[in-house]
Scaffold this active site. Structure first.
Site, PDB file in Angstrom:
ATOM      1  N   HIS A 124       0.995  -1.117  -0.047  1.00 50.03           N
ATOM      2  CA  HIS A 124       0.030   0.015   0.013  1.00 50.03           C
ATOM      3  C   HIS A 124       0.930   1.290  -0.277  1.00 50.03           C
ATOM      4  O   HIS A 124       0.660   2.292   0.678  1.00 50.03           O
ATOM      5  CB  HIS A 124      -1.088  -0.150   1.061  1.00 50.03           C
ATOM      6  CG  HIS A 124      -2.051  -0.922   1.058  1.00 50.03           C
ATOM      7  ND1 HIS A 124      -2.353  -1.610  -0.125  1.00 50.03           N
ATOM      8  CD2 HIS A 124      -2.608  -1.706   1.913  1.00 50.03           C
ATOM      9  CE1 HIS A 124      -3.372  -2.504   0.200  1.00 50.03           C
ATOM     10  NE2 HIS A 124      -3.451  -2.668   1.524  1.00 50.03           N
ATOM     11  N   HIS A 193      -9.810   1.352   0.547  1.00 48.86           N
ATOM     12  CA  HIS A 193      -9.728   0.199   1.405  1.00 48.86           C
ATOM     13  C   HIS A 193     -10.887   0.126   2.490  1.00 48.86           C
ATOM     14  O   HIS A 193     -10.493  -0.061   3.602  1.00 48.86           O
ATOM     15  CB  HIS A 193      -8.410   0.304   2.161  1.00 48.86           C
ATOM     16  CG  HIS A 193      -7.646  -1.229   2.382  1.00 48.86           C
ATOM     17  ND1 HIS A 193      -8.251  -1.792   3.364  1.00 48.86           N
ATOM     18  CD2 HIS A 193      -6.637  -1.954   2.105  1.00 48.86           C
ATOM     19  CE1 HIS A 193      -7.671  -2.966   3.465  1.00 48.86           C
ATOM     20  NE2 HIS A 193      -6.739  -3.046   2.700  1.00 48.86           N
ATOM     21  N   GLU A 331     -11.645  -4.253  -2.954  1.00 48.97           N
ATOM     22  CA  GLU A 331     -10.574  -3.052  -3.489  1.00 48.97           C
ATOM     23  C   GLU A 331     -10.495  -3.408  -4.884  1.00 48.97           C
ATOM     24  O   GLU A 331      -9.896  -4.237  -5.420  1.00 48.97           O
ATOM     25  CB  GLU A 331      -9.241  -3.449  -2.812  1.00 48.97           C
ATOM     26  CG  GLU A 331      -9.346  -2.995  -1.223  1.00 48.97           C
ATOM     27  CD  GLU A 331      -8.015  -3.904  -0.434  1.00 48.97           C
ATOM     28  OE1 GLU A 331      -7.167  -3.548  -0.719  1.00 48.97           O
ATOM     29  OE2 GLU A 331      -8.412  -4.881   0.115  1.00 48.97           O
TER      30      GLU A 331
END
Length: 365
Positions: A124, A193, A331
């Site tokens: 991420h 997310h 996601e």
């Protein structure tokens, strides 16, 4: 906390718009910088967004009897998002959402190194990803546009990247549009997310929710959750959600992939042409009657079942303790580790190009 609400000049009068937007203070981040919260409201839905991570902080949706509940996991204070052990609740993650193997990739013969923060991999965007930044925000028709400028070399990524994420509310549809440009060739994979519990955040697990995923194939992973490069069929496996199944129905099955991830934490290869808006998944909570339909232009969707939420360690927005598998994520994305898999859809963004994707979360009953 005293919230001095300023009503923004956005409404239904003479415009045909269907969302009201309000703005307020949401305290401060850990660095002392102010965080703002925007509320988008239609008759069918209410969505709260904060400038820390361009996050979805809450979504109030009605059940079959018209009773509203917050169906998105979150925190009541800004700083709590930075102290919860990396759940990424509601955040826009980037520059590269999901994982990059060993924190490295090559563009035009040059190898770049980005921070390692997850079992020897980069997750991420690294140690200080977009989820941890204060985004600038401005009112747009029916919603809010968030903007972040990531400088050349930020977390090791090349080029200055200017990213925009726009949330707009139309009835029961929350639309998210992502766009970005860069000054050097770089890689990008932005996603949201959010964790959802259609029974209401903090109301137990999501194992009885039924999910359908529009995918004939998925990307299996190795022991550190990096794709192997294979794209096997879901048929005959616990990953076959082409027809609805309860999330908990096969989550404990004797399957190597489920064992590796502690449940579902896998990218599904969506059917249909990437770049066209099509249904990725449909999730229904039988008890409340709430249904979430996810549409996207992206080639994949990561289905994650909150396997790493620890029982009782997080107190959520409504004051309830969260439990393991108390929320699911969908996601929408390019595949994990795409920069290191030439056969995967490319995540390369070059100067002069514009990155653009769209995802729609629809809440019905």
């Amino acid at each position: 906390m005293k919230m001095a609400v300023a009503l923004l000049a956005l409404g239904m009068i003479g415009t045909g718009m269907n969302a009201e937007v309000t703005k307020a203070s949401f305290g401060t981040a850990k660095n002392g910088k102010p965080v703002e919260i925007y509320t988008l409201k239609s008759p069918e839905l209410q969505v709260r967004l904060i400038t820390l991570g361009a996050r979805i902080q809450a979504i109030d949706a009605p059940d079959r009897n018209g009773k509203f509940a917050d169906v998105a996991l979150g925190h009541p204070k800004a700083a709590s998002y930075q102290d919860d052990g990396g759940t990424y609740f509601g955040a826009v993650v980037g520059r590269y959402g999901n994982r990059i193997a060993k924190g490295q990739f090559t563009i035009d013969g040059h190898t770049y190194h980005v921070p390692i923060n997850n079992n020897g991999q980069s997750l991420h965007g690294g140690l200080d990803g977009f989820d941890n930044r204060i985004w600038s925000a401005k009112e747009v028709a029916d919603g809010v546009e968030f903007t972040l400028v990531s400088p050349d070399g930020d977390q090791g990524y090349p080029g200055t990247l200017t990213a925009h994420v726009t949330y707009t509310l139309h009835g029961h549809d929350l639309k998210i549009e992502y766009s970005a440009t860069a000054t050097k060739p770089t890689v990008i994979n932005l996603t949201n997310h959010s964790y959802f519990n259609l029974a209401g955040e903090g109301n137990g697990t999501i194992l009885n929710h039924k999910i359908q995923i529009n995918a004939n194939h998925y990307t299996p992973v190795d022991k550190v959750l990096i794709p192997t490069g294979d794209l096997p069929a879901v048929a005959g496996t616990p990953f076959d959600f082409r027809a609805p199944h309860a999330i908990g129905e096969r989550i404990e099955a004797k399957n190597e992939q489920l064992t590796i991830a502690g449940g579902y934490d896998h990218n599904f290869v969506l059917n249909g042409a990437a770049g066209t808006l099509r249904t990725a998944a449909i999730v229904t909570d039988p008890m409340s009657g709430r249904t979430l339909t996810v549409k996207t232009t992206e080639p994949g969707v990561q289905f994650y079942t909150g396997n790493f939420i620890k029982d009782g360690e997080i107190t959520g927005t409504g004051g309830k303790k969260y439990v393991r598998r108390g929320g699911f994520c969908l996601e929408t994305q390019h595949y994990p580790d795409s920069p290191n898999h030439p056969a995967f859809p490319s995540t390369l963004l070059r100067p002069g190009q514009t990155y653009h994707t769209t995802t729609v979360f629809s809440f019905t009953k």
